[in-house]
Design a protein around this motif. Structure first.
Motif: not given
Length: 395
Positions: A112-119, A121-132
């Motif tokens: 999901k984080a990869a899809a957010q980044y590629a789409g 939405d780098p902020a969303g990717a950062v949030d997802t990685y941070t949650a992990i």
């Protein structure tokens, strides 16, 4: 450093994510050339809220089948370049979880984080990685990938901090050090990246892989004699990839003859990738053997995983023109300007080939040959570029 989304086993589950962000950070393009299945859309659920819920609860056995199906739909959407649809599907997959969290849920989070980044939405990717990371403070992959996103955003301090945490939690992974170097180097931080390469020498070992990685690191550091020593030791231990690395060393030393030998060994091993095929093609181009170059370039562009499509397409256009195969050159340049519209020289080449195709077309088709695409390209030209083209003698 090429990405491949479709996975079939957990052992390789995070590598596509690592490749995606690492490659996207350095090249900033996503390969859309894979075959894809029909996509489906799902109701959007706030990403971070759902992720936090998922990490606390997990997934029970009765929902595994739905989770797997949603995950695959998300992967298919990514292959299609539908990153928003992919995020929706991965959220739906995570929404199936109501029990203990497993590696499957973490795998979906990385996707999901990869899809957010590629789409976009780098902020969303950062949030997802941070949650992990909040769930697993030793998640080296998440630190590395979040660092890559920070680097892309220009936050080098946070990027380096995350890279340091990544290697702290995975200090024996040569590839991690090399990937960090490649990303930092791409953002004019080569000296900082070399610090990570030198740290990698703390990894001890005498396997074929150890020698091959150390040889590659010496190559990046410009220590070619040391690189050859390590890579020849790797070859003695029957390392296949060492053929590719030592070919690159010889090429850097201005020895195309030896480089070609080892590139060819790599191709003959059956493990060759698009990078090796392009390198062999460029060696043939340097010799003026454009037909021979096409043999390698066409193989490279037709591979399942192509990490250097842009370079291959550029070289294909050159070779097709030199072999007077203007129809093939025209077909490639049409695709090229669609994928890389900001390449001004390619736009000029597009117009040149378009005009040539019109001149050689049957008279009854001439008027129909002027398309809206050509006009769009011409509209992007400056007056100086247009004048330059008008003054260029016909070939």
């Amino acid at each position: 450093m090429y990405l491949i989304f479709l996975m079939t086993d957990r052992a390789n589950a995070r590598e596509p994510m690592k490749s995606l962000i690492s490659w996207a950070c350095t090249v900033d393009k996503i390969n859309r050339g894979l075959n894809f299945m029909n996509k489906k859309k799902f109701t959007y659920i706030t990403a971070l809220t759902l992720l936090s819920f998922t990490l606390m609860t997990g997934c029970t056995n009765e929902r595994k089948e739905n989770q797997t199906a949603y995950r695959q739909i998300g992967i298919n959407a990514m292959e299609n370049g539908d990153y928003a649809g992919a995020v929706d599907a991965f959220n739906s997959a995570l929404g199936q979880c109501i029990g203990k969290i497993t590696e499957n849920e973490l795998d979906i989070c990385y996707y999901k984080a990869a899809a957010q980044y590629a789409g976009g939405d780098p902020a969303g990717a950062v949030d997802t990685y941070t949650a992990i990371i909040d769930y697993d403070k030793k998640a080296a992959d998440a630190y590395y990938l979040r660092g890559c996103v920070y680097l892309k955003q220009g936050d080098t301090e946070s990027a380096v901090s995350d890279f340091d945490k990544a290697v702290k939690n995975n200090s024996s992974d040569y590839e991690l050090y090399v990937n960090i170097y490649e990303n930092l180097s791409a953002y004019d931080m080569t000296e900082k990246g070399e610090e990570y390469l030198n740290k990698a020498f703390d990894i001890k070992g005498n396997s074929a892989g150890d020698y091959a990685w150390r040889g590659r690191i010496y190559y990046y550091l410009g220590q070619y004699d040391n690189a050859q020593t390590e890579l020849k030791s790797a070859l003695d231990k029957e390392s296949v990839i060492a053929n590719l690395y030592i070919a690159q060393v010889y090429e850097a030393q201005g020895d195309p003859e030896n480089a070609e030998v080892y590139y060819q060994n790599y191709v003959n091993s059956g493990s060759a990738d698009s990078q090796a095929m392009n390198a062999l093609g460029e060696i043939e181009i340097a010799k003026g053997n454009y037909s021979g170059a096409l043999t390698y370039l066409e193989q490279g562009i037709s591979m399942e995983n192509v990490t250097n499509r842009r370079e291959l397409m550029q070289n294909l256009i050159i070779c097709y023109e030199y072999t007077s195969d203007f129809n093939s050159a025209w077909n490639v340049v049409q695709e090229y300007v669609q994928v890389y519209p900001d390449d001004a020289s390619a736009q000029r080449e597009y117009i040149f080939l378009k005009n040539r195709m019109e001149q050689t077309a049957p008279a009854e088709n001439t008027e129909e040959a002027v398309t809206e695409d050509t006009q769009a390209v011409e509209d992007t030209q400056t007056p100086e570029e247009a004048q330059t083209l008008e003054d260029t003698p016909a070939q």
